[in-house]
Design an enzyme around this catalytic site. Structure first.
Site, PDB file in Angstrom:
ATOM      1  N   ASP A   1      66.065   6.280  12.898  1.00 13.89           N
ATOM      2  CA  ASP A   1      65.092   7.407  12.541  1.00 13.89           C
ATOM      3  C   ASP A   1      64.992   7.587  10.921  1.00 13.89           C
ATOM      4  OD1 ASP A   1      67.254   9.152  12.137  1.00 13.89           O
ATOM      5  OD2 ASP A   1      66.492  10.501  13.747  1.00 13.89           O
TER       6      ASP A   1
ATOM      7  N   THR B   1      66.669   9.662   9.224  1.00 13.49           N
ATOM      8  CA  THR B   1      67.728  10.312   8.737  1.00 13.49           C
ATOM      9  C   THR B   1      68.482   9.022   7.995  1.00 13.49           C
ATOM     10  OG1 THR B   1      69.026   9.852  10.656  1.00 13.49           O
ATOM     11  CG2 THR B   1      67.767  12.289  10.300  1.00 13.49           C
TER      12      THR B   1
ATOM     13  N   HIS C   1      68.589  13.785  18.040  1.00 11.40           N
ATOM     14  CA  HIS C   1      67.750  14.401  16.971  1.00 11.40           C
ATOM     15  C   HIS C   1      66.249  14.564  17.626  1.00 11.40           C
ATOM     16  CE1 HIS C   1      70.208  12.104  13.703  1.00 11.40           C
ATOM     17  NE2 HIS C   1      70.977  12.792  14.369  1.00 11.40           N
TER      18      HIS C   1
ATOM     19  N   HIS D   1      81.139   6.226   8.707  1.00 13.62           N
ATOM     20  CA  HIS D   1      80.838   7.298   9.809  1.00 13.62           C
ATOM     21  C   HIS D   1      81.925   8.152  10.144  1.00 13.62           C
ATOM     22  CE1 HIS D   1      79.421   9.644  13.473  1.00 13.62           C
ATOM     23  NE2 HIS D   1      78.195   9.439  13.060  1.00 13.62           N
TER      24      HIS D   1
ATOM     25  N   HIS E   1      80.570  12.532  21.897  1.00 15.83           N
ATOM     26  CA  HIS E   1      80.805  13.778  20.975  1.00 15.83           C
ATOM     27  C   HIS E   1      81.624  14.905  21.624  1.00 15.83           C
ATOM     28  CE1 HIS E   1      78.226  12.277  17.761  1.00 15.83           C
ATOM     29  NE2 HIS E   1      77.143  12.582  18.432  1.00 15.83           N
TER      30      HIS E   1
ATOM     31  N   LYS F   1      78.675  15.732   6.801  1.00 22.37           N
ATOM     32  CA  LYS F   1      79.265  14.421   6.735  1.00 22.37           C
ATOM     33  C   LYS F   1      79.820  14.477   5.095  1.00 22.37           C
ATOM     34  CE  LYS F   1      75.960  11.472   9.291  1.00 22.37           C
ATOM     35  NZ  LYS F   1      75.361  12.690  10.164  1.00 22.37           N
TER      36      LYS F   1
END
Length: 477
Positions: free
Chosen positions: A90, A92, A130, A196, A222, A319
């Protein structure tokens, strides 16, 4: 300006401080660094001289698989009757999809040349949890022609009609995945390989999980248990529970082909890796390590970073904070210059609620709540857990969060010191000028804070913000 901050800033000597530029949305802002401050930068990698040629070469000579025409031929039915699903990132992620130097036109061109019909090709935006992408974002990502001529749909992790069950992982996770992808005759995954802070690196298997799975499957990916592992961090794959779970799920989907890209610090294309889900991704990871890892010999009292392209809201800016954390001294200062451009500059409502819980309970109390058997997994709980790692090392008072895009009252509900506390008593517009003033004063305040006892604190500036991975090598003193 907060009175104690005003007292420090007013009496500070900033003679000899030097200007540096910080990325701020589509522009830069200038701030001053004290003498002796260390600028930490990623290695310089020149962009591909002929990106279109390199993309074509990668597609025609893939790693670990036959080329796409052979894959299509092996499907056992006419190409004109084959369905193809291409999963994409997407807005992002700055994946180079559109234009002459993008990966999408040559990929679609190969499919067309094999006889695949345009109406049988679906671009599936892998949103994870998202929000769906807007029409404007689709055009910005894929270009006007592709957006107009091809079917583009967003994955919705809560839409059961969009999901199908394909089994369990070894850890017991039920795998519910997007049926448009799993039911396609030809499955292609695309993405950007970068560091990441949970899964080690992005893209490859992550284009499937978490991008295309159900919320319940994402909850496991997660989970507090997974993220509590010290191996659930940047550039670590072996033993990383997030990576291993994601890879197992991706293998079960029998992905036919992937196209992964690697960018330099200016977001220019420096590598394209097509082919096998694992082998081509491994080659991309090798390049990423060379690009993003910055060996650092010591921790610093004060570290300045920024949110970069990915930092469209407070949620995403975790992040940048987590990437900087290894080189911030315990109880030091982390100054984050942010430019939130999302519709909601903080993040979803559940994220705001959980941030408030983190602020009330502290990182230990928050983690204990997540690990309690009575806790019901809540959307977005993982990102406050990552912020909790930052607070656990430097405290809330150590996070100086500078942004003019989160309204003052709302920013005071999130952990850390609000950038508004660093603004002098005059009106600023809500743009880069205000953020610039916040960062400048936050640096002065941090460098002249009474806790240093008059000594000169050490300062580092992470030039590339969330894209760089400072790696502490030796002496922490």
């Amino acid at each position: 300006m907060r009175p104690d901050i005003a007292d420090v800033v007013r009496g500070a000597d900033i003679g000899g401080w030097k200007p540096v530029e910080i990325e701020h949305g589509d522009r830069t802002i200038e701030v001053l660094l004290p003498p002796g401050a260390k600028t930490l930068g990623m290695r310089e990698f020149a962009p591909l001289a002929r990106p279109a040629d390199e993309i074509r070469r990668s597609l025609e000579a893939p790693i670990g698989t036959p080329a796409l025409p052979k894959i299509i031929e092996a499907k056992g039915k006419p190409a004109g009757k084959l369905s193809v699903c291409i999963t994409t990132s997407d807005i992002t992620r700055p994946v180079p999809y559109k234009g002459e130097s993008g990966i999408l036109d040559p990929l679609l061109g190969i499919l067309h040349g094999c006889g695949v019909r345009r109406e049988n090709v679906t671009l599936l935006v892998g949103t994870g949890t998202h929000r769906p992408s807007t029409a404007e974002e689709k055009v910005a990502t894929f270009g006007e022609r592709v957006s107009a001529e091809f079917r583009i749909i967003d994955h919705v992790c809560d839409d059961e009609s969009m999901l199908t069950y394909i089994g369990r992982t070894r850890s017991g996770t039920e795998i519910h995945i997007n049926r448009h992808f799993i039911e396609a005759d030809v499955k292609i995954a695309t993405g950007l390989v970068e560091s990441h802070f949970m899964a080690g690196v992005s893209a490859g298997r992550k284009a499937i999980c978490p991008a295309l799975v159900s919320r319940k499957t994402i909850e496991r990916f997660h989970s507090a248990q997974f993220l509590s592992s010290p191996k659930a961090t940047n550039l670590v794959l072996e033993g990383n529970p997030c990576h291993e779970e994601s890879l197992e799920i991706a293998r079960k989907t029998k992905v036919d082909f992937i196209v992964n890209t690697v960018l330099n610090r200016r977001l220019e294309l420096i590598g394209v890796f097509s082919g096998d889900l694992e082998q081509s991704h491994d080659k991309a990871v090798e390049l990423v390590r060379r690009v993003v890892a910055i060996p650092v010999e010591r921790e610093y009292d004060i570290v300045l970073t920024h949110g970069g392209y990915v930092g469209i809201n407070h949620y995403q800016n975790a992040k940048a904070a987590c990437n900087a954390l290894p080189i911030v001294r315990e109880n030091g200062f982390l100054i984050l210059a942010a430019c939130e451009r999302d519709q909601d500059p903080v993040g979803p409502a559940t994220y705001k609620t959980l941030l408030h819980l983190l602020k009330l309970q502290g990182p230990d109390g928050y983690l204990a709540a997540l690990l309690n058997p009575a806790w019901k997994f809540t959307r977005d709980q993982w990102e406050p857990q990552m912020w909790g790692k930052v607070i656990g090392k430097i405290g809330e008072e150590g996070i100086l969060y500078c942004t003019a895009f989160i309204p003052e009252q709302e920013q005071r509900l999130v952990p850390g010191t609000a950038g508004w506390d660093f603004l002098p008593p005059r009106v600023f517009p809500r743009d880069g000028e205000a953020t610039q003033a916040m960062v400048r004063n936050a640096l002065v305040y941090a460098c002249h804070h009474p806790k240093w006892g008059g000594r000169k604190p050490s300062v580092a500036f992470i030039k590339e913000g969330p894209y760089a991975i400072p790696c502490l090598q030796g002496n922490r003193s």
